[in-house]
Design a protein around this motif. Structure first.
Motif, PDB file in Angstrom:
ATOM      1  N   THR A  49       0.688  -1.243   0.021  1.00 42.33           N
ATOM      2  CA  THR A  49      -0.022  -0.028  -0.028  1.00 42.33           C
ATOM      3  C   THR A  49       0.953   1.234  -0.385  1.00 42.33           C
ATOM      4  OG1 THR A  49      -1.772  -1.055   0.999  1.00 42.33           O
ATOM      5  CG2 THR A  49      -1.758   1.026   1.230  1.00 42.33           C
ATOM      6  N   LEU A  77      -8.057  -5.062  -4.010  1.00 42.23           N
ATOM      7  CA  LEU A  77      -7.553  -6.174  -2.992  1.00 42.23           C
ATOM      8  C   LEU A  77      -8.026  -7.445  -3.328  1.00 42.23           C
ATOM      9  CD1 LEU A  77      -8.265  -4.170   0.400  1.00 42.23           C
ATOM     10  CD2 LEU A  77      -6.151  -3.924  -0.880  1.00 42.23           C
ATOM     11  N   ALA A  80      -9.922  -9.535   1.691  1.00 47.50           N
ATOM     12  CA  ALA A  80     -10.648  -8.582   2.267  1.00 47.50           C
ATOM     13  C   ALA A  80      -9.846  -8.485   3.690  1.00 47.50           C
ATOM     14  CB  ALA A  80     -12.169  -8.925   2.616  1.00 47.50           C
ATOM     15  N   ASP A  82      -6.901  -7.998   4.061  1.00 50.23           N
ATOM     16  CA  ASP A  82      -5.817  -6.919   4.189  1.00 50.23           C
ATOM     17  C   ASP A  82      -6.651  -5.266   4.189  1.00 50.23           C
ATOM     18  OD1 ASP A  82      -4.104  -8.597   3.302  1.00 50.23           O
ATOM     19  OD2 ASP A  82      -4.084  -8.454   1.165  1.00 50.23           O
ATOM     20  N   ALA A  83      -7.950  -5.320   4.281  1.00 48.11           N
ATOM     21  CA  ALA A  83      -8.243  -3.912   4.232  1.00 48.11           C
ATOM     22  C   ALA A  83      -7.829  -3.102   5.600  1.00 48.11           C
ATOM     23  CB  ALA A  83      -9.809  -4.016   4.356  1.00 48.11           C
ATOM     24  N   ASN A  87      -5.991   0.352   5.322  1.00 45.64           N
ATOM     25  CA  ASN A  87      -6.616   1.622   5.617  1.00 45.64           C
ATOM     26  C   ASN A  87      -5.442   2.270   6.502  1.00 45.64           C
ATOM     27  OD1 ASN A  87      -9.271   2.110   4.484  1.00 45.64           O
ATOM     28  ND2 ASN A  87      -9.898   0.371   5.818  1.00 45.64           N
ATOM     29  N   THR A 104     -13.448   0.373  -2.369  1.00 42.18           N
ATOM     30  CA  THR A 104     -12.508  -0.618  -2.157  1.00 42.18           C
ATOM     31  C   THR A 104     -13.248  -1.827  -2.613  1.00 42.18           C
ATOM     32  OG1 THR A 104     -11.578   0.691  -0.322  1.00 42.18           O
ATOM     33  CG2 THR A 104     -11.133  -1.726  -0.447  1.00 42.18           C
ATOM     34  N   VAL A 106     -12.719  -6.040  -3.408  1.00 42.42           N
ATOM     35  CA  VAL A 106     -12.004  -7.276  -3.323  1.00 42.42           C
ATOM     36  C   VAL A 106     -12.237  -8.191  -4.573  1.00 42.42           C
ATOM     37  CG1 VAL A 106     -11.842  -9.389  -2.013  1.00 42.42           C
ATOM     38  CG2 VAL A 106     -12.282  -7.258  -0.888  1.00 42.42           C
TER      39      VAL A 106
END
Length: 126
Positions: A49, A77, A80, A82-83, A87, A104, A106
């Motif tokens: 990121t 992504l 999920a 990884d959110a 963030n 966002t 997935v």
């Protein structure tokens, strides 16, 4: 008139531009690649990121703007889970209102092996 922006980021082998401008509008795309070597960075979602957002900053500056000129981001992504990590890093880059509108999504996979995130963005310059 549409103008390709030379960002200085390692060119893709695909027929794409990192950034294009039409008048005061700019569209950008970025992945977690080292801007010199073109290699995908290691280190998980946080490192990827950060690299994506650093590349986005490079690209928008090459177009004559800053991250504050971005009005919308789309983040893709592959997981999920990884959110939260994405963030946490995202908040380091976008600290002042108005924040860009953001979606966002997935997805099952991205086209480059090892890539966990891809970002597209739209901005207004001037």
């Amino acid at each position: 008139m549409i103008e390709a922006i030379e960002t200085g980021i390692a060119p893709s082998s695909a027929p794409i531009s990192d950034a294009v401008r039409a008048g005061q509008q700019v569209w950008l795309v970025t992945i977690a690649e080292d801007p010199v070597s073109g290699e995908i960075v290691d280190g998980g979602i946080e490192a990827q990121t950060r690299r994506c957002l650093d590349n986005l900053d490079i690209a928008i500056r090459a177009a004559g703007g800053t991250l504050a000129n971005l009005v919308m981001l789309q983040i893709f992504l592959i997981d999920a889970a990884d959110a939260p990590g994405m963030n946490a890093v995202y908040r380091e880059y976008f600290t002042a209102k108005p924040y860009p509108v953001r979606a966002t999504v997935v997805v099952k996979q991205l086209l480059v092996e090892g890539l966990r995130i891809e970002i597209t963005a739209q901005g207004v310059l001037g």
